[in-house]
Design an enzyme around this catalytic site. Structure first.
Site, PDB file in Angstrom:
ATOM      1  N   ASP A  99      -9.627  -2.037   3.942  1.00  0.00           N
ATOM      2  CA  ASP A  99      -8.435  -1.986   4.776  1.00  0.00           C
ATOM      3  C   ASP A  99      -8.853  -2.383   6.191  1.00  0.00           C
ATOM      4  O   ASP A  99      -9.786  -1.804   6.747  1.00  0.00           O
ATOM      5  CB  ASP A  99      -7.879  -0.554   4.782  1.00  0.00           C
ATOM      6  N   ASP A 200      -3.514  -4.148   7.778  1.00  0.00           N
ATOM      7  CA  ASP A 200      -2.501  -3.153   8.123  1.00  0.00           C
ATOM      8  C   ASP A 200      -1.498  -3.751   9.117  1.00  0.00           C
ATOM      9  O   ASP A 200      -1.893  -4.417  10.078  1.00  0.00           O
ATOM     10  CB  ASP A 200      -3.231  -1.955   8.756  1.00  0.00           C
ATOM     11  N   GLU A 257       0.025  -6.446   5.036  1.00  0.00           N
ATOM     12  CA  GLU A 257       1.151  -5.526   4.958  1.00  0.00           C
ATOM     13  C   GLU A 257       2.176  -5.975   5.996  1.00  0.00           C
ATOM     14  O   GLU A 257       1.908  -5.929   7.193  1.00  0.00           O
ATOM     15  CB  GLU A 257       0.718  -4.083   5.263  1.00  0.00           C
ATOM     16  N   HIS A 322       0.527   4.272  -0.589  1.00  0.00           N
ATOM     17  CA  HIS A 322       0.291   5.582   0.015  1.00  0.00           C
ATOM     18  C   HIS A 322       1.329   5.958   1.072  1.00  0.00           C
ATOM     19  O   HIS A 322       1.229   7.025   1.670  1.00  0.00           O
ATOM     20  CB  HIS A 322      -1.104   5.581   0.649  1.00  0.00           C
ATOM     21  N   ASP A 323       2.266   5.078   1.348  1.00  0.00           N
ATOM     22  CA  ASP A 323       3.295   5.366   2.353  1.00  0.00           C
ATOM     23  C   ASP A 323       4.650   5.701   1.737  1.00  0.00           C
ATOM     24  O   ASP A 323       5.556   6.136   2.441  1.00  0.00           O
ATOM     25  CB  ASP A 323       3.512   4.146   3.265  1.00  0.00           C
TER      26      ASP A 323
HETATM   27  O1  TEU Z   1       1.981   1.489   7.609  1.00  0.00           O
HETATM   28  C1  TEU Z   1       2.950   0.912   8.431  1.00  0.00           C
HETATM   29  C2  TEU Z   1       4.220   1.649   8.584  1.00  0.00           C
HETATM   30  O2  TEU Z   1       5.048   1.226   9.345  1.00  0.00           O
HETATM   31  C3  TEU Z   1       4.418   2.914   7.808  1.00  0.00           C
HETATM   32  O3  TEU Z   1       3.526   3.846   8.319  1.00  0.00           O
HETATM   33  C4  TEU Z   1       5.795   3.475   7.898  1.00  0.00           C
HETATM   34  O4  TEU Z   1       6.200   3.587   9.213  1.00  0.00           O
HETATM   35  C5  TEU Z   1       5.844   4.837   7.274  1.00  0.00           C
HETATM   36  O5  TEU Z   1       5.218   4.783   6.026  1.00  0.00           O
HETATM   37  C6  TEU Z   1       7.256   5.320   7.071  1.00  0.00           C
HETATM   38  O6  TEU Z   1       7.735   4.973   5.813  1.00  0.00           O
HETATM   39  C7  TEU Z   1       0.639   1.291   7.850  1.00  0.00           C
HETATM   40  C8  TEU Z   1      -0.186   2.154   6.913  1.00  0.00           C
HETATM   41  O7  TEU Z   1       0.044   1.768   5.594  1.00  0.00           O
HETATM   42  C9  TEU Z   1       0.129   3.590   7.200  1.00  0.00           C
HETATM   43  O8  TEU Z   1      -0.499   4.465   6.291  1.00  0.00           O
HETATM   44  C10 TEU Z   1      -0.309   3.893   8.598  1.00  0.00           C
HETATM   45  O9  TEU Z   1       0.077   5.199   8.947  1.00  0.00           O
HETATM   46  C11 TEU Z   1       0.290   2.911   9.598  1.00  0.00           C
HETATM   47  O10 TEU Z   1       0.249   1.554   9.177  1.00  0.00           O
HETATM   48  C12 TEU Z   1      -0.482   2.973  10.897  1.00  0.00           C
HETATM   49  O11 TEU Z   1      -1.757   2.410  10.717  1.00  0.00           O
END
Ligand code: TEU
Ligand code: CA
Length: 535
Positions: A99, A200, A257, A322-323
Site C-alpha cells: 500500500d 491510496d 484507489e 477494509h473501508d
Molecule cells: O480511503 C479513502 C477514503 O476516502 C475512505 O477513508 C472513506 O472516507 C471512508 O472509508 C468512509 O467510507 C483510504 C484508505 O482506504 C482508508 O483506510 C484510509 O483511512 C484513508 O484513505 C486515509 O489514508
C-alpha cells in the site's frame, strides 16, 4: 518471477495485516502470521497479496498514517520478516503488492517534523501551509474524517492542510523535491522485490493551486462539494512520472484507489489509466459497492465501467475492502444472504477484469456487530451511532473453531465474530459445498481457461427478470455464465448453438451436458458452462 501482464490473469487478495494471523500472541496480526498462512493462500489459488500498510505508524488511522516509509512497524515485525514473506511468497508463485500511502504522512514523520519546525525549514513546502484568511481557515475545505481540513499550528502561525485526520498532514505534490523522495522510496521497495503498489486516494494528491473554496451546496453527495480539493486534472502529470519509476522494473503493477462522493465514478477512475499504458495499470471503481442487489444494476455498472476503459487499458473489479461493510452484509439477503454472496462471487470471478478479494470474503464473512466500547476506528468513534465506522469489516480472520477462531493466542485487537464456530477455514475446507470451496473451484477454473481470465465478455441477458447471463470467449474457448439474482426459478434461453457442459455450479452437482442453452435456473443459481463441441 517476471512475467509481464500477470496481473491481468491473476486474482488479487487483500490482507488487512492486523487481522489475518497473529504469530506472537499480542492480539495483532503480523507479517510472520501471513507467512505461515501462505500454504492456505496457495491452496486457494490466488496470484498476489495486496497488503494494507505495514510501515511504522502511530496508528491514528491504523497504518494509513505512516511515520517512516523505509521500515516495518514493530507490531507487524521487522524488515527481515518482510523479506522472508517476499521470498516465500515468490517461491509459491504469489506476488506482493504494497500500500503506497502518499497523499499524506503521519504528523510524526520526520518530514513533517522538519516542515513544521520553522517557516524557513528545508521541507516547509513539502506540506501545504497557508496563512489565515480574515483571521480564519483559508477556505471551506472539509476533512473526510470531519471538521475543517485546516489545522492551526501555533508554533509557526500558519494552517496546514489535512484531508483526513489532523494527524495525517497532506503532502504537497507540487513540490519536485518531495516527489523525488517518494520516487526514491518506491525504488527502495521495488529493489527489494515488491511487485507493485496500491495507491491510496490517488485522486486527492493535487489540490487547487489558488485554494479556492468549494462551491456551497446543501446536497450531501454533490460532486461539486469537492471541486477544488480533489480530482484536479494536473494530477495526471504526476501519475505519469510515477508510472515511469515503476516501468524501470520488469513486470510490476499499480492500482489506484479513486475515492469519490457520490461513490463510484467510472469515468474518473478510468482517467487514471491514461492512454492505457502511461498512467496506472488499474484503478478501482467502487460503483458496485454502492448498488442494491439487482442483476440489472450490476450489469449497468460493469457496462459503464468497460465503456470508460481505454483500448489498451484493463479493468479490475472489487466488491469488498477494509473501508466498506462486507459484501455479504451489503447484499441484504436475510436468510438468503449466503446464496446471494455465492452469486456475487461467481459474478466477480467471471466478468472481465482482475478480481480483488478481501480476506474472509471467501468464507462469506459478515459484518461483525460491535459495541461502542469495542470500536477503535477514528471514524466510528466520531460518528457513532449514526455511522459505526469500519471496524465491522476488519475483525479477525476465522481459521478454526478453537479459541479466538485460531487468529491469536492473546486478546484480539478487535473481537472475533461470533459466527466462527461454523464459519471458519477449517470447517469449510472439509465441506465440499462450502463457500470457500466454491471460491477455490472458481479460481482454479478461471486460471486454467484464458477465456475466463482475459477473454472478451459478450452480454446475453442484461438483467431481465433479475437474471444476468454472458459469454466469455478467447480463441476457440467459449464459456456461458448464467446468474439468477432472484429468489425464484427462471427459465432462460440463449441462441448460441453447440454442445455444452456444466463446469461449475452453485446448484448442479452433476456435470450435465446441454445441446442448447435452454435451462431452468434454481433461485440464486450461478452456473458456468463451457462449449465442448459443435452440434
Ligand atoms: O480511503 C479513502 C477514503 O476516502 C475512505 O477513508 C472513506 O472516507 C471512508 O472509508 C468512509 O467510507 C483510504 C484508505 O482506504 C482508508 O483506510 C484510509 O483511512 C484513508 O484513505 C486515509 O489514508
Ligand atoms: Ca502479533
Amino acid at each position: 518471477m517476471p512475467q509481464r501482464g500477470w496481473w491481468k490473469r491473476g486474482v488479487i487478495y487483500q490482507i488487512y495485516p492486523r487481522s489475518f494471523r497473529d504469530s506472537n500472541g499480542d492480539g495483532i496480526g503480523d507479517i510472520r502470521g501471513i507467512t505461515r498462512k501462505l500454504d492456505y493462500l496457495t491452496w486457494l489459488g490466488i496470484d498476489a497479496i495486496w497488503l494494507s500498510p505495514v510501515n511504522p505508524s502511530p496508528m491514528y488511522d491504523f497504518g494509513y498514517d505512516i511515520s517512516d516509509y523505509y521500515d516495518i512497524d514493530p507490531c507487524y515485525g521487522t524488515l527481515s520478516d518482510f523479506d522472508e514473506l517476499l521470498e516465500k511468497a515468490h517461491a509459491s508463485g504469489i506476488r506482493i503488492i504494497m500500500d503506497l500511502v502518499v497523499n499524506h504522512t503521519s504528523h510524526l514523520h520526520k518530514w513533517f517534523k522538519d516542515s513544521s519546525s520553522a517557516r524557513d525549514s528545508r521541507r516547509r513546502d513539502w506540506y501545504i501551509w497557508h496563512d489565515p484568511v480574515k483571521g480564519r481557515e483559508p477556505n471551506n475545505w472539509k476533512s473526510a474524517f470531519g471538521g475543517s481540513a485546516w489545522e492551526w499550528d501555533p508554533h509557526t502561525e500558519q494552517y496546514y492542510l489535512h484531508s483526513f485526520l489532523k494527524e495525517q498532514p497532506d503532502l504537497n505534490w507540487r513540490n519536485p523535491e518531495m516527489r523525488k523522495s517518494i520516487h526514491k522510496m518506491m525504488r527502495f521497495w521495488l529493489n527489494r522485490g515488491v511487485d507493485g503498489f496500491r495507491l491510496d486516494v490517488v485522486n486527492w494528491f493535487i489540490k487547487d493551486d489558488r485554494f479556492r473554496s468549494n462551491p456551497f451546496t446543501i446536497k450531501p453527495l454533490d460532486p461539486e462539494k469537492h471541486k477544488y480539493d480533489r480530482n484536479r486534472p494536473e494530477v495526471h502529470d504526476y501519475i505519469k512520472e510515477l508510472r515511469a519509476v515503476v516501468d524501470e522494473y520488469d513486470a510490476r503493477m499499480t492500482v489506484g484507489e479513486v475515492f469519490t462522493l457520490p461513490p463510484g465514478n467510472p469515468e474518473l477512475s478510468a482517467s487514471f489509466l491514461g492512454n492505457g499504458e502511461d498512467e496506472l495499470h488499474m484503478a478501482f471503481d467502487f460503483s458496485i459497492m454502492y448498488r442494491f442487489w439487482s442483476a440489472r444494476r450490476f450489469y449497468n455498472c460493469v457496462k459503464r465501467w468497460y465503456r470508460e476503459i481505454p483500448h489498451s487499458g484493463w479493468p479490475c473489479n472489487v466488491q469488498s475492502n477494509h473501508d466498506q461493510p462486507r459484501g455479504r452484509s451489503r447484499y441484504m439477503g436475510g436468510v438468503n444472504s449466503e446464496k446471494r454472496a455465492r452469486v456475487a462471487a461467481i459474478f466477480l470471478l467471471t466478468i472481465k477484469g482482475t478480481p480483488f478479494l478481501y480476506y474472509g470474503e471467501e468464507l462469506g464473512m459478515k459484518n461483525t456487530s460491535l459495541r461502542r466500547n469495542e470500536i477503535v476506528d477514528p471514524l466510528g468513534k466520531r460518528y457513532w451511532p449514526v455511522y459505526r465506522g469500519r471496524d465491522c469489516a476488519r475483525t479477525p480472520m476465522l481459521w478454526n473453531s478453537k479459541t479466538n477462531a485460531g487468529f491469536s493466542d492473546g486478546r484480539p485487537w478487535l473481537p472475533v465474530d461470533s459466527d466462527y464456530k461454523k464459519l471458519n477455514v477449517k470447517a469449510q475446507r472439509k465441506d465440499r459445498y462450502s463457500m470457500l470451496n466454491l471460491y477455490r473451484e472458481m479460481i482454479t477454473l478461471r486460471k486454467k481457461h484464458p477465456a475466463l481470465n482475459r477473454g472478451e465478455i459478450i452480454p446475453e441477458i442484461k438483467g431481465f427478470k433479475n437474471v444476468l447471463a454472458y459469454f466469455r470467449q478467447e480463441g476457440d474457448e467459449t464459456f456461458f455464465i448464467a446468474l439468477n439474482f432472484s429468489g425464484k426459478e427462471r427459465t432462460i434461453h440463449a441462441g448460441e448453438r453447440g454442445q455444452w457442459r456444466v463446469m461449475l455450479s452453485t446448484h448442479r452437482t452433476i456435470r450435465e451436458h446441454f445441446t442448447s442453452l435452454t435451462m431452468t435456473l434454481a433461485p440464486y443459481e450461478a452456473t458456468v458452462v463451457m462449449r465442448i463441441g459443435e452440434l
